[in-house]
Scaffold this active site. Sequence first.
Site, mmCIF file in Angstrom:
data_model
loop_
_atom_site.group_PDB
_atom_site.id
_atom_site.type_symbol
_atom_site.label_atom_id
_atom_site.label_comp_id
_atom_site.label_asym_id
_atom_site.label_seq_id
_atom_site.Cartn_x
_atom_site.Cartn_y
_atom_site.Cartn_z
ATOM 1 N N CYS A 1 -6.488 1.888 5.657
ATOM 2 C CA CYS A 1 -7.052 0.650 6.183
ATOM 3 C C CYS A 1 -6.439 0.384 7.561
ATOM 4 C CB CYS A 1 -6.748 -0.502 5.227
ATOM 5 S SG CYS A 1 -4.995 -0.951 5.152
ATOM 6 N N HIS B 1 0.853 -1.190 0.000
ATOM 7 C CA HIS B 1 0.000 0.000 0.000
ATOM 8 C C HIS B 1 0.890 1.240 0.000
ATOM 9 C CE1 HIS B 1 -3.862 -1.936 1.826
ATOM 10 N NE2 HIS B 1 -3.241 -2.775 1.013
ATOM 11 N N GLU C 1 0.815 3.907 1.716
ATOM 12 C CA GLU C 1 1.198 4.373 3.049
ATOM 13 C C GLU C 1 2.379 3.594 3.604
ATOM 14 O OE1 GLU C 1 -3.450 4.305 3.219
ATOM 15 O OE2 GLU C 1 -1.864 3.304 2.080
ATOM 16 N N CYS D 1 -2.598 0.018 7.516
ATOM 17 C CA CYS D 1 -1.849 1.258 7.281
ATOM 18 C C CYS D 1 -1.928 2.229 8.451
ATOM 19 C CB CYS D 1 -2.316 1.906 5.990
ATOM 20 S SG CYS D 1 -1.850 0.932 4.537
#
Length: 155
Positions: free
Chosen positions: A82, A52, A54, A85
């Site tokens: 999410c 991801h 992040e 993250c």
Amino acid sequence: MDHAAHMQLALDEARLAAAAGEVPIGAVLVVGEAVVARAHNRREVWQDPTAHAELIAIREASAQLRTWRLTGGTLYVTMEPCAMCIGAALLARLDRVVFGVWDPKGGACGSVLNVPEEKRLNHRIDVIGGVLEQESRELLQGFFKNLRVKTDEKV
């Protein structure tokens, strides 16, 4: 701190993700006024469920600054993080997360879960949602609309 300007950089990263066939989510990590990391989703390219934007930005910032403690840092991301993250942001001791569009299916900063509000955690993080929300939403909607068109053309 100019949240809109930093979010614009995250949107630039999200556009790079879309161009690579990734879900267009971008992240920028700022410490003080310095951008120390920029990243976008790479789950498809790397075939890595943890890739991801992040997490990549947090990893890059930690490597750049040579510390896992990113105290004083702000993570800008185009979509609500999410659980994984926001958990990483908490563990990195970031001061703040600023995001664009809310994620009603997987967001963990108030949409589905609200991890930062969990009183039992040992670190507090400020969360600001809705910064350049419309731009973030349009980028995501455009990506998925194009994806559906391409899928329909194959059928």
